[in-house]
Scaffold this motif. Structure first.
Motif, mmCIF file in Angstrom:
data_model
loop_
_atom_site.group_PDB
_atom_site.id
_atom_site.type_symbol
_atom_site.label_atom_id
_atom_site.label_comp_id
_atom_site.label_asym_id
_atom_site.label_seq_id
_atom_site.Cartn_x
_atom_site.Cartn_y
_atom_site.Cartn_z
ATOM 1 N N ARG A 101 -0.209 9.027 0.688
ATOM 2 C CA ARG A 101 -0.717 7.764 1.237
ATOM 3 C C ARG A 101 -1.874 7.199 0.407
ATOM 4 N NH1 ARG A 101 1.373 6.680 6.615
ATOM 5 N NH2 ARG A 101 3.246 7.977 6.708
ATOM 6 N N PHE A 102 -2.510 8.043 -0.402
ATOM 7 C CA PHE A 102 -3.636 7.592 -1.216
ATOM 8 C C PHE A 102 -3.199 7.047 -2.577
ATOM 9 C CE2 PHE A 102 -5.636 10.429 1.832
ATOM 10 C CZ PHE A 102 -6.801 9.751 2.147
ATOM 11 N N VAL A 103 -1.909 7.165 -2.875
ATOM 12 C CA VAL A 103 -1.397 6.654 -4.154
ATOM 13 C C VAL A 103 -1.247 5.143 -4.063
ATOM 14 C CG1 VAL A 103 0.490 6.727 -5.809
ATOM 15 C CG2 VAL A 103 -0.210 8.821 -4.618
ATOM 16 N N GLU A 104 -1.847 4.445 -5.003
ATOM 17 C CA GLU A 104 -1.858 2.981 -4.985
ATOM 18 C C GLU A 104 -1.881 2.469 -6.421
ATOM 19 O OE1 GLU A 104 -2.242 -1.034 -3.831
ATOM 20 O OE2 GLU A 104 -1.761 0.703 -2.592
ATOM 21 N N PRO A 105 -1.061 1.463 -6.767
ATOM 22 C CA PRO A 105 -1.092 0.892 -8.120
ATOM 23 C C PRO A 105 -2.491 0.405 -8.486
ATOM 24 C CG PRO A 105 0.819 0.102 -6.909
ATOM 25 C CD PRO A 105 -0.028 0.833 -5.922
ATOM 26 N N HIS A 106 -2.868 0.616 -9.737
ATOM 27 C CA HIS A 106 -4.209 0.242 -10.198
ATOM 28 C C HIS A 106 -4.228 -1.217 -10.638
ATOM 29 C CE1 HIS A 106 -5.056 4.769 -11.161
ATOM 30 N NE2 HIS A 106 -4.750 4.537 -9.908
ATOM 31 N N GLU A 107 -3.917 -2.092 -9.727
ATOM 32 C CA GLU A 107 -3.871 -3.515 -10.036
ATOM 33 C C GLU A 107 -4.595 -4.304 -8.952
ATOM 34 O OE1 GLU A 107 0.256 -4.370 -10.107
ATOM 35 O OE2 GLU A 107 0.692 -3.100 -11.846
ATOM 36 N N GLY A 108 -5.332 -5.331 -9.362
ATOM 37 C CA GLY A 108 -6.029 -6.170 -8.408
ATOM 38 C C GLY A 108 -7.406 -5.637 -8.061
ATOM 39 N N PRO A 109 -8.154 -6.372 -7.238
ATOM 40 C CA PRO A 109 -9.507 -5.976 -6.846
ATOM 41 C C PRO A 109 -9.528 -4.640 -6.108
ATOM 42 C CG PRO A 109 -9.057 -8.259 -6.252
ATOM 43 C CD PRO A 109 -7.758 -7.654 -6.642
ATOM 44 N N LEU A 110 -10.581 -3.869 -6.321
ATOM 45 C CA LEU A 110 -10.682 -2.556 -5.695
ATOM 46 C C LEU A 110 -10.696 -2.652 -4.172
ATOM 47 C CD1 LEU A 110 -11.092 0.506 -6.015
ATOM 48 C CD2 LEU A 110 -13.569 0.072 -6.006
ATOM 49 N N GLY A 111 -11.393 -3.651 -3.631
ATOM 50 C CA GLY A 111 -11.479 -3.779 -2.183
ATOM 51 C C GLY A 111 -10.113 -3.886 -1.531
ATOM 52 N N ALA A 112 -9.236 -4.707 -2.119
ATOM 53 C CA ALA A 112 -7.893 -4.878 -1.569
ATOM 54 C C ALA A 112 -7.085 -3.591 -1.693
ATOM 55 C CB ALA A 112 -7.182 -6.022 -2.292
ATOM 56 N N ARG A 113 -7.276 -2.870 -2.795
ATOM 57 C CA ARG A 113 -6.558 -1.597 -2.978
ATOM 58 C C ARG A 113 -6.989 -0.582 -1.920
ATOM 59 N NH1 ARG A 113 -7.822 -0.176 -9.014
ATOM 60 N NH2 ARG A 113 -8.871 -2.173 -9.249
ATOM 61 N N LEU A 114 -8.302 -0.475 -1.717
ATOM 62 C CA LEU A 114 -8.802 0.474 -0.714
ATOM 63 C C LEU A 114 -8.338 0.098 0.689
ATOM 64 C CD1 LEU A 114 -12.489 1.243 -1.783
ATOM 65 C CD2 LEU A 114 -10.505 2.747 -1.923
ATOM 66 N N LEU A 115 -8.236 -1.180 0.950
ATOM 67 C CA LEU A 115 -7.786 -1.618 2.276
ATOM 68 C C LEU A 115 -6.337 -1.194 2.510
ATOM 69 C CD1 LEU A 115 -8.607 -3.104 4.828
ATOM 70 C CD2 LEU A 115 -7.844 -5.241 3.763
ATOM 71 N N ARG A 116 -5.505 -1.293 1.482
ATOM 72 C CA ARG A 116 -4.120 -0.843 1.634
ATOM 73 C C ARG A 116 -4.055 0.670 1.830
ATOM 74 N NH1 ARG A 116 -3.308 -5.065 -2.223
ATOM 75 N NH2 ARG A 116 -3.500 -3.640 -4.003
ATOM 76 N N VAL A 117 -4.905 1.397 1.099
ATOM 77 C CA VAL A 117 -4.936 2.854 1.227
ATOM 78 C C VAL A 117 -5.369 3.268 2.637
ATOM 79 C CG1 VAL A 117 -6.173 4.938 0.500
ATOM 80 C CG2 VAL A 117 -5.262 3.378 -1.216
#
Length: 255
Positions: free
Chosen positions: A75-91
């Protein structure tokens, strides 16, 4: 009218089926309250056949925990694209979704596992239960550590940091611990809307980073880089706006 013929499963396929059935049952009730008979019935096989694949409920429980830990780490795997805040929110969204789906199982995993008997209800030799409990606790702790390490590695990768400073390691590991404890508390009644909690966890990461940045120039540079990529409608910008709204006069003085 035709009738279906039950397909015979191979050894590994049957093991995986039993693990899946057990994980589903353990996810909705305390593992101590789930019997081997229930697992066998849910899998459509006999109790003795369960023991053919697993020595007892303890070994099946550990296998189910291992699968849960692997799924949670994913669940912590996330593409390294876009702003960090949005990535963390998806995680955090996927993390809390897992917690929501596997409440009792998640609690058992993070709290070190329940006192599942070694024999699944059968008598055991004196001393065997305590030894099995110790082995189970060791296995569970190793699984928990693997999930934490996977989350830690993923966060560092998103920050593009390979050799974290002591302060950055403290921030990331503290945030992971906070996410765990927050999720466990949230499960007790789910009194905070999940979407709000997801955003709050992202804000918690930003707050921990900001406090550390106030003491360390390296962390300050990292924070400036994160905020420079943050859009006006991103979660980190949202936190800044909320904080400024709490003290408008102070904000005016700082401008």
């Amino acid at each position: 009218m035709t009738t279906g013929v039950r397909r015979r499963m191979g050894v590994e396929e049957r093991r995986q089926q039993l693990i899946g059935v057990a994980l589903d049952l353990f996810s909705h009730r305390s593992p101590d309250d789930v019997s081997i008979d229930e697992i066998a019935a849910a899998a459509g096989i006999s109790r003795p056949l369960v023991y053919h694949y697993f020595p007892g409920k303890l070994s099946l429980y550990e296998a189910a925990l291992r699968r849960a830990a692997e799924e949670l780490a994913e669940r912590f795997v996330e593409p390294h694209e876009g702003p960090l805040g949005a990535r963390l929110l998806r995680v955090t969204g996927r993390f809390l979704s897992f917690v929501d789906e596997h409440g009792p199982g998640f609690s058992a995993l993070m709290r070190g596992g329940p006192a599942v008997s070694a024999g699944g209800g059968c008598a055991v030799r004196p001393g065997t239960a305590s030894a099995s409990a110790s082995a189970s606790a060791s296995t569970t702790n190793a699984l928990i550590d693997s999930v934490r390490q996977a989350a830690y590695d993923q966060i560092l990768a998103h920050l593009k940091v390979t050799g974290p400073s002591a302060r950055l390691e403290l921030v990331v590991r503290s945030w992971i611990s906070l996410a765990e404890s927050t999720a466990l508390l949230w499960l007790d009644g789910r009194r905070v809307p999940r979407a709000e909690l997801e955003l709050q966890l992202v804000h918690d990461f930003a707050a921990l980073t900001a406090v550390s940045a106030a003491y360390d120039e390296e962390m300050a540079a990292l924070l400036r880089g994160i905020l420079a990529e943050e859009p006006a409608d991103g979660p980190f910008a949202d936190l800044v706006g909320r904080l400024l709204a709490l003290a408008p006069q102070a904000a005016d003085d700082l401008r």
